[in-house]
Structures are given as structure tokens and as C-alpha cells.
Design a protein around this motif. Structure first.
Motif, PDB file in Angstrom:
ATOM      1  N   GLY A 204       0.659  -1.232  -0.070  1.00  0.00           N
ATOM      2  CA  GLY A 204      -0.005   0.007  -0.205  1.00  0.00           C
ATOM      3  C   GLY A 204       1.017   1.398   0.140  1.00  0.00           C
ATOM      4  O   GLY A 204       0.230   2.209   0.072  1.00  0.00           O
ATOM      5  N   ALA A 205       2.213   1.126  -0.169  1.00  0.00           N
ATOM      6  CA  ALA A 205       2.944   2.406  -0.122  1.00  0.00           C
ATOM      7  C   ALA A 205       2.918   3.034  -1.425  1.00  0.00           C
ATOM      8  O   ALA A 205       2.539   2.463  -2.245  1.00  0.00           O
ATOM      9  CB  ALA A 205       4.520   2.079  -0.118  1.00  0.00           C
ATOM     10  N   ASP A 206       3.035   4.266  -1.397  1.00  0.00           N
ATOM     11  CA  ASP A 206       2.436   5.057  -2.482  1.00  0.00           C
ATOM     12  C   ASP A 206       3.725   5.168  -3.350  1.00  0.00           C
ATOM     13  O   ASP A 206       5.016   4.618  -3.098  1.00  0.00           O
ATOM     14  CB  ASP A 206       2.255   6.587  -2.201  1.00  0.00           C
ATOM     15  N   ASP A 207       3.757   5.643  -4.697  1.00  0.00           N
ATOM     16  CA  ASP A 207       4.869   5.513  -5.565  1.00  0.00           C
ATOM     17  C   ASP A 207       6.112   6.325  -5.221  1.00  0.00           C
ATOM     18  O   ASP A 207       7.328   5.636  -5.549  1.00  0.00           O
ATOM     19  CB  ASP A 207       4.313   6.153  -6.993  1.00  0.00           C
ATOM     20  N   ALA A 208       5.930   7.399  -4.422  1.00  0.00           N
ATOM     21  CA  ALA A 208       7.057   8.181  -4.178  1.00  0.00           C
ATOM     22  C   ALA A 208       7.937   7.436  -3.044  1.00  0.00           C
ATOM     23  O   ALA A 208       9.138   7.172  -3.285  1.00  0.00           O
ATOM     24  CB  ALA A 208       6.615   9.395  -3.471  1.00  0.00           C
TER      25      ALA A 208
ATOM     26  N   ARG B 178       7.683   3.910  -2.693  1.00  0.00           N
ATOM     27  CA  ARG B 178       8.280   2.753  -3.339  1.00  0.00           C
ATOM     28  C   ARG B 178       9.677   3.331  -4.316  1.00  0.00           C
ATOM     29  O   ARG B 178      10.707   2.395  -4.099  1.00  0.00           O
ATOM     30  CB  ARG B 178       7.256   2.203  -4.401  1.00  0.00           C
TER      31      ARG B 178
END
Length: 260
Positions: free
Chosen positions: A229-233, A235
């Protein structure tokens, strides 16, 4: 009956039977399974397990199964063939801890051992979201970031042999088709990092990158696990941290290798 068994101590022989079965089963065995596999009396198995656990030679998982314990790693530190890398892991520990606290995420170093992946070092920052790890834990060869990195950089013949085995599904994200996994490993070698999309645990993802010896041989993998569920930034920052961290550890190993 072998000469060793005839002249040996029966208790030690039974103890070694149990340790051999645990060595063959990195995911662990229950008391009942150990009784069945060794053919020993239930009372003997239970007493030996109690003693082994007290001395940290084994540990019991929450599932009720037993695996080899941390004491085995400590003893391995005195074995000539493998001791260098365990000493090396201790040498790298401060740098590993610095990285973990810098990115506020758990960092682990894993190696390949007996056709499985073993965690030999780790660091966890003081953050509620940081994931736990277990030194000496065995993980499957085909599922997870570090696992795929170490498998990707194996010699081709060894890699093909492992790909020919039955690749069990741990989650619906686990790559079990050997052709698809072979393509994934090729991509990992080209890009220099691996991504775990929930292949070992659906709720946990990771990025991993290879750690090189000064000879160019991959001897370990750095992995950074994080919750799904981590956001793209985030990740992308963790992917970069895995690659840069592994490169930094490789440079430290080179310095270590040439120390007087």
C-alpha cells in the motif's frame, strides 16, 4: 548398525537425528512430524526438543513448528569455510543500521544456504511501521526480493537446476511457472534489483539488490521490506535505497577484503 552408532552415545545419536530432519525442512517441523520422521519415542523427542530450545539450537515458531535456532549461526562463526562471511556480516552491521535509521525501514542481509535463503543480519529503526526479522530464518528460494536476487545471479546451470524443482505457491503473487520466473530473473540481472510484490506474504512487499565481493561474485542480497500500500514516491525511494545501499555495502566488502 554403523561403527559410529555402535560406539556412539545413544542420546547424541537421537539428538542428531532431530537436527538432521530440521536441516532438511527449513520451514520447520512439528513435534508429531519429528516423531514420525525420526521413528523415535515421543517422550524422547519432546525431552530433546526442550533441551535444544533451552540452548537456542532450535526455536519454536508461532505455528508450533521447530526450526534451527540462532545458536547454530554463532557456532558457524567458528567454522573455517563459512566463518568469513559471518564475520563480514558483523563488520557490515553498523552500516546496515545507519541505512535502516536513515530510511526509517527495516534492512536485511541474506545469503543462499542449502538451497534456501537465510537471513544473517538485519537492522530495524524505532518506527511503528518497521517490520521484524529473524536472524537464521530460512526463506524459499523463489519467492521474495532477496530470494530472486540471489537466484538470478547464480551460475546458469545451478539456476536452471533450481528452476526445474517444484515451485510452490505461497500467495497468489508467487511466480510458480518456471518460464515466467526465468524471465523475471533475467530482468533482475539486467536492471540490478528485484521487487517482491507480495510473493511470500501478501501484506509485505520489498526491494532487493545484490551485494558483490571484490571478485564480482554476488555473495548476498540487501532487502528492504515494507507494508503493501506504499505510495509510488515511497516505493521509488526504497528501490533507490536498496540499490545504493547494496552498492555501498559492496564497496565496504572490497575494503574489508583487502585489509591487512
Amino acid at each position: 548398525m554403523s561403527k559410529m552408532t555402535q560406539n556412539g552415545n545413544p542420546t547424541v545419536e537421537r539428538l542428531m537425528q532431530i537436527l538432521r530432519e530440521l536441516e532438511r525442512s527449513p520451514h520447520g517441523l512439528s513435534r508429531t512430524e519429528l516423531v514420525e520422521k525420526t521413528g523415535l519415542a515421543r517422550s524422547s523427542v519432546y525431552r530433546i526438543l526442550n533441551s535444544l530450545e533451552e540452548h537456542r539450537m532450535i526455536r519454536e515458531l508461532s505455528t508450533g513448528t521447530f526450526v534451527l535456532g540462532n545458536r547454530v549461526l554463532e557456532l558457524a562463526n567458528s567454522v573455517t569455510h563459512n566463518s568469513d562471511f559471518f564475520r563480514l556480516a558483523q563488520f557490515l552491521q553498523p552500516e546496515l543500521e545507519f541505512l535502516a535509521f536513515k530510511i526509517d525501514q527495516t534492512c536485511k542481509i541474506s545469503i543462499m544456504e542449502s538451497e534456501a535463503i537465510m537471513v544473517i543480519a538485519g537492522a530495524t529503526p524505532k518506527a511503528p511501521h518497521a517490520l521484524s526479522y529473524t536472524i537464521g530464518e530460512y526463506l524459499p528460494i523463489h519467492a521474495g526480493g532477496a530470494s530472486k536476487v540471489l537466484m538470478a545471479y547464480l551460475p546458469e546451470a545451478e539456476r536452471d537446476r533450481l528452476l526445474s524443482r517444484n515451485l510452490g505457491a505461497l500467495t497468489d503473487k508467487t511466480i510458480t511457472d518456471k518460464n515466467l520466473l526465468a524471465k523475471e530473473l533475467e530482468l533482475i540481472r539486467k536492471q540490478g534489483w528485484a521487487e517482491d510484490r507480495g510473493e511470500y506474504s501478501l501484506s509485505v512487499c520489498s526491494f532487493a539488490a545484490p551485494i558483490f565481493r571484490h571478485t564480482g561474485e554476488v555473495i548476498a542480497a540487501l532487502s528492504i521490506p515494507f507494508m503493501k500500500g506504499a505510495d509510488d514516491a515511497l516505493r521509488e525511494s526504497l528501490r533507490e535505497a536498496a540499490v545504493n545501499g547494496a552498492n555501498a555495502l559492496s564497496k565496504s566488502i572490497e575494503q574489508y577484503s583487502f585489509r591487512p
